[in-house]
Design a protein around this motif. Structure first.
Motif, mmCIF file in Angstrom:
data_model
loop_
_atom_site.group_PDB
_atom_site.id
_atom_site.type_symbol
_atom_site.label_atom_id
_atom_site.label_comp_id
_atom_site.label_asym_id
_atom_site.label_seq_id
_atom_site.Cartn_x
_atom_site.Cartn_y
_atom_site.Cartn_z
ATOM 1 N N GLY A 107 5.556 8.783 0.574
ATOM 2 C CA GLY A 107 5.556 9.178 -0.827
ATOM 3 C C GLY A 107 4.517 10.260 -1.026
ATOM 4 O O GLY A 107 3.825 10.657 -0.085
ATOM 5 N N VAL A 108 4.408 10.728 -2.246
ATOM 6 C CA VAL A 108 3.385 11.730 -2.549
ATOM 7 C C VAL A 108 2.579 11.222 -3.739
ATOM 8 O O VAL A 108 3.119 10.626 -4.670
ATOM 9 C CB VAL A 108 4.017 13.125 -2.817
ATOM 10 C CG1 VAL A 108 4.860 13.121 -4.081
ATOM 11 C CG2 VAL A 108 2.961 14.207 -2.864
ATOM 12 N N ARG A 109 1.232 11.422 -3.656
ATOM 13 C CA ARG A 109 0.340 10.888 -4.682
ATOM 14 C C ARG A 109 0.044 11.961 -5.721
ATOM 15 O O ARG A 109 -0.266 13.102 -5.371
ATOM 16 C CB ARG A 109 -0.960 10.408 -4.042
ATOM 17 C CG ARG A 109 -1.814 9.596 -4.980
ATOM 18 C CD ARG A 109 -2.107 8.204 -4.496
ATOM 19 N NE ARG A 109 -2.612 8.172 -3.126
ATOM 20 C CZ ARG A 109 -2.819 7.046 -2.445
ATOM 21 N NH1 ARG A 109 -2.547 5.886 -2.996
ATOM 22 N NH2 ARG A 109 -3.285 7.079 -1.214
ATOM 23 N N THR A 110 0.141 11.580 -6.990
ATOM 24 C CA THR A 110 -0.207 12.518 -8.058
ATOM 25 C C THR A 110 -1.702 12.418 -8.333
ATOM 26 O O THR A 110 -2.360 11.477 -7.885
ATOM 27 C CB THR A 110 0.559 12.187 -9.362
ATOM 28 O OG1 THR A 110 0.134 10.896 -9.813
ATOM 29 C CG2 THR A 110 2.057 12.171 -9.127
ATOM 30 N N SER A 111 -2.216 13.381 -9.094
ATOM 31 C CA SER A 111 -3.660 13.390 -9.324
ATOM 32 C C SER A 111 -4.102 12.201 -10.185
ATOM 33 O O SER A 111 -5.261 11.813 -10.161
ATOM 34 C CB SER A 111 -4.091 14.709 -9.970
ATOM 35 O OG SER A 111 -3.376 14.905 -11.163
ATOM 36 N N ASP A 112 -3.150 11.596 -10.946
ATOM 37 C CA ASP A 112 -3.543 10.405 -11.710
ATOM 38 C C ASP A 112 -3.233 9.117 -10.938
ATOM 39 O O ASP A 112 -3.221 8.025 -11.523
ATOM 40 C CB ASP A 112 -2.919 10.407 -13.108
ATOM 41 C CG ASP A 112 -1.403 10.364 -13.068
ATOM 42 O OD1 ASP A 112 -0.833 10.353 -11.948
ATOM 43 O OD2 ASP A 112 -0.773 10.344 -14.145
ATOM 44 N N GLY A 113 -2.950 9.250 -9.644
ATOM 45 C CA GLY A 113 -2.896 8.065 -8.791
ATOM 46 C C GLY A 113 -1.545 7.394 -8.646
ATOM 47 O O GLY A 113 -1.438 6.352 -8.003
ATOM 48 N N ARG A 114 -0.495 7.982 -9.223
ATOM 49 C CA ARG A 114 0.834 7.402 -9.015
ATOM 50 C C ARG A 114 1.397 7.883 -7.683
ATOM 51 O O ARG A 114 1.058 8.969 -7.221
ATOM 52 C CB ARG A 114 1.784 7.822 -10.140
ATOM 53 C CG ARG A 114 1.501 7.150 -11.491
ATOM 54 C CD ARG A 114 2.310 7.800 -12.609
ATOM 55 N NE ARG A 114 2.059 9.240 -12.652
ATOM 56 C CZ ARG A 114 3.014 10.168 -12.693
ATOM 57 N NH1 ARG A 114 4.276 9.823 -12.726
ATOM 58 N NH2 ARG A 114 2.689 11.457 -12.714
ATOM 59 N N THR A 115 2.272 7.067 -7.087
ATOM 60 C CA THR A 115 2.917 7.461 -5.833
ATOM 61 C C THR A 115 4.412 7.624 -6.091
ATOM 62 O O THR A 115 5.083 6.682 -6.524
ATOM 63 C CB THR A 115 2.671 6.398 -4.752
ATOM 64 O OG1 THR A 115 1.262 6.299 -4.538
ATOM 65 C CG2 THR A 115 3.357 6.779 -3.445
ATOM 66 N N LEU A 116 4.912 8.821 -5.836
ATOM 67 C CA LEU A 116 6.315 9.139 -6.109
ATOM 68 C C LEU A 116 7.126 9.048 -4.821
ATOM 69 O O LEU A 116 6.810 9.704 -3.831
ATOM 70 C CB LEU A 116 6.450 10.550 -6.690
ATOM 71 C CG LEU A 116 5.537 10.928 -7.865
ATOM 72 C CD1 LEU A 116 5.835 12.364 -8.313
ATOM 73 C CD2 LEU A 116 5.736 9.964 -9.042
ATOM 74 N N VAL A 117 8.180 8.229 -4.847
ATOM 75 C CA VAL A 117 9.114 8.120 -3.723
ATOM 76 C C VAL A 117 10.519 8.134 -4.289
ATOM 77 O O VAL A 117 10.849 7.257 -5.085
ATOM 78 C CB VAL A 117 8.900 6.815 -2.920
ATOM 79 C CG1 VAL A 117 9.911 6.731 -1.771
ATOM 80 C CG2 VAL A 117 7.483 6.721 -2.398
ATOM 81 N N PRO A 118 11.393 9.078 -3.948
ATOM 82 C CA PRO A 118 11.153 10.150 -2.987
ATOM 83 C C PRO A 118 10.138 11.158 -3.522
ATOM 84 O O PRO A 118 10.027 11.356 -4.725
ATOM 85 C CB PRO A 118 12.549 10.786 -2.833
ATOM 86 C CG PRO A 118 13.265 10.456 -4.090
ATOM 87 C CD PRO A 118 12.755 9.118 -4.504
#
Ligand SMILES: [Zn+2]
Lengths: 324, 354
Positions: A37-48
């Protein structure tokens, strides 16, 4: 009205798409049975994972591994799978939030029936045997029993654990080929059906505009000047005049014509619009504006193969200058 | 909140649509379109040469041919060259472009049209080609499947259930009995599941059709129409591409577009919602804060006729026509595009006080 013509029209395209760094890591990871996944600057993880935060539009690159197990957030039972969908047997479409992710991934869920599926159920990735670095490297999801350790399909439990891999891979993939095929039934409509049917009888039929009286060939059913329907059929040709032309020097794929050859605009006698066709029966460097030509029909063909000189004197420029 | 009002008064002054049918294979696109173009011109008495700007909406993927819209241009008298543009979207977005063109003062009248022939291709598969090409399109999730995911999310959230969805379908098709153009009218069985929880009755008919409207500015609008439908605001907004990023039970983009278009400043009496699936009406009613005092989809909506690329423009046309007829004083029109209400446009229309 005679029946309109119809024919199969297959549109097939293998789009070659390049990947950015995040998509490349994700799809290469799938090849290696790792979900990133990829982490956003506010700490969420996006998958896909995506390259830009869908809320802030900020560029994001911080790849993190998530588990191949997750939870169904919504689903829909597909009892009649369509061509190219992930499974050929009835399955559920599901959005799955993988453990460690904050967003959900769309894929197929293999389950015996709709009663075996519910929002909140636990599932895990079933990997495809052959993996190439594509979303289809996930064959589908399957039900997963956290507590039993092994699920009722006797799956390999080790595959439910994160691997500890990062986004660095040897031989990362940088592109995908997105193949698609759509099958249409094309119908050219009333006006063009009449034109094509007449051609099969070796006649050229145009249509006259009721307003400006211009004759269009091939007719498309409307006068582009007046924006009204054309309907009065008018026989034109068969002879015509070359109004302009070009010399083709590059052989087209699957076309059995020697280059160079001439492609021309031809104003058929009685028509107010030039159509185009190949000129034959004369050396390419002797074709000229004003040349008088006639169609040549190959045996059994439904349309003229090419046009050849009639031997008449060239047409006077003033007779065709409006059609150039 | 203060909202900047349009710098010019612009109105929908004419609207026409085809009868929407499962197939129109005997007609080319331009042959299907021409009668509605002629009808809006006849309603206003304008000639093609009088139109200041022309904008259209359609999709090559429906036709299976590149630049398919150029052939349809024959129907508007495009020679000698006219001021013209095209969007590869529903005609509602073509109307948005025409509206902004009139706002600039570059033109006083605009012709907007859109058309879609879904009959030549497999529509459910064709629409997969608008999805994310990396992660989603290779799985070929069809349009009904994606709508069904949204419907299940709503059911799980307690926002609706299957009987409530069936009631939306029944109300729409009953209302469509008053709409001679509709494709599905009257008592239509809910039928079997297409993709559970959606049944055939929850899905729009697949069909061919076209629509056209004429816009005019200021006094020109009053000359052309006894009761112009003044556009008080239009706005369109988009949600995240990824379905799993969104809350499918809500439509914040619709709410924001409505706010920017001024929809919440005063109540509307009519709402024409582009909700191809019953479950989407549930989402839109909530996002637009519509209660039972608002007449929703008196035309029957997209559940009665959903010519892809024209159905959104038809919502604006139907809302305007109700104002023209004096059946509405302030109406909201909504158009959508993409899976699960991804993109949304809201227009607010008003008639002069009576
Ligand atoms: Zn004409």
């Amino acid at each position: 009205m005679p029946e309109v013509l119809k024919a199969p029209l297959v549109v097939e395209f293998p789009f070659t798409r390049s990947l950015g760094p995040v998509q490349s890591a994700f799809l290469t990871g799938l090849r290696e049975r790792v979900v990133l996944g990829v982490r956003t600057s506010d700490g969420r993880t996006l998958v896909p994972p995506v390259e830009y935060d869908p809320v802030t539009a900020e560029e994001i690159r911080d790849l993190v591994e998530v588990a191949p197990t997750g939870t169904v957030t919504t689903w829909a039972w597909n009892h009649a799978p369509r061509r190219d969908q992930p499974l050929g047997t009835p399955f559920a479409w599901a959005l799955v939030r993988l453990d460690g992710a904050d967003t959900a991934l769309l894929h197929a869920l293999d389950a015996p029936g709709p009663d075996a599926v519910h929002t909140g159920m636990r599932v895990r990735v079933r990997w495809a045997e052959e993996r190439t670095g594509a979303i289809t490297d996930i064959a589908c999801f399957e039900p997963y029993d956290d507590k039993g350790g092994r699920d009722d399909h006797g799956g390999d439990d080790s595959l439910a654990e994160p691997t500890g891999r990062t986004g660095e891979f040897e031989d990362p993939i940088t592109g995908i080929v997105a193949s698609a095929r759509l099958d249409y039934t094309y119908s050219p409509g009333r006006a063009q059906t009449a034109y094509i049917n007449a051609l099969a009888d070796r006649r050229n039929v145009g249509e006259r505009c009721p307003s400006c009286r211009k004759v269009y060939v091939p007719p498309r059913g409307a006068c582009p000047t007046c924006g009204v329907a054309t309907s009065e059929q008018v026989e034109v040709g068969p002879r015509g005049t070359v109004t302009t032309f070009c010399i083709v020097n590059i052989k087209a794929k699957n076309l059995d014509i020697e280059v160079p050859y001439v492609y021309a605009h031809i104003a058929l006698d009685g028509a107010d619009l030039a159509l185009h066709g190949r000129i034959g029966g004369i050396p390419y460097d002797q074709v000229r504006m004003g040349l008088r030509v006639e169609p040549v029909w190959a045996e059994g063909a439904r349309y003229p193969d090419h046009y050849r000189p009639t031997g008449e004197p060239d047409a006077d420029y003033d007779t065709y200058k409006e059609l150039v | 909140m203060t909202r900047h009002l349009p710098v010019r008064d612009i109105a929908v002054v004419a609207f026409a649509q085809t009868d929407h049918r499962r197939t129109s294979e005997e007609l080319s696109e331009v042959e299907m379109l021409m009668p509605v173009l002629h009808e809006v011109l006849a309603q206003t008495g304008l000639k093609t040469a009088d139109i200041g700007f022309t904008c259209s909406g359609s999709s090559d993927y429906l036709a299976g041919r590149a630049f398919s819209f150029t052939l349809a241009l024959d129907g508007v008298g495009a020679w000698p060259p006219i001021s013209e543009s095209h969007v590869e979207m529903d005609g509602a977005w073509a109307l948005y472009e025409a509206w902004t063109k009139l706002l600039t003062g570059d033109a006083d009248t605009a012709l907007v049209y859109s058309y879609g022939k879904s009959s030549p291709g497999p529509l459910r598969d064709v629409l997969t080609r608008q999805l994310d090409p990396y992660y989603v399109a290779p799985l070929w999730p069809d349009s009904v499947a994606l709508a069904a995911l949204q419907a299940q999310a709503l059911i799980d959230a307690g926002a609706t259930d299957e009987p409530a969805l069936a009631a939306v379908a029944a109300r729409s098709r009953t209302d469509a009995t008053a709409n001679s153009h509709a494709q599905l009218r009257g008592s239509v069985p809910q039928g079997e599941y297409v993709v559970r929880p959606l049944r055939t009755g929850d899905c729009p008919p697949i069909g061919d059709g076209a629509a056209a409207v004429i816009l005019a500015a200021g006094e020109r609008a009053r000359e052309l129409c006894a009761r112009p439908a003044w556009i008080r605001g239009v706005d369109h907004r988009i949600e995240a591409h990824g379905l799993g990023v969104r809350d499918l039970t809500d439509s914040p983009s619709t709410r924001l577009a409505a706010e920017k278009a001024g929809a919440f400043e005063r109540p509307v009496d009519t709402a024409e919602l582009h909700a191809p699936f019953t479950s989407q009406e549930v989402v839109l009613r909530k996002a637009l804060k519509l209660d039972d005092s608002v007449r929703v989809n008196p035309s029957g909506g997209a559940l009665a006729a959903n010519p892809v690329m024209a159905a959104g423009l038809i919502r604006i046309g139907e809302a305007a026509a109700r104002i023209h007829r004096g059946e509405s004083d302030r109406a909201l029109a909504h158009a959508t595009s993409g899976p699960c209400l991804q993109q949304n446009l809201v227009a607010v229309l008003e008639g002069d006080p009576r």
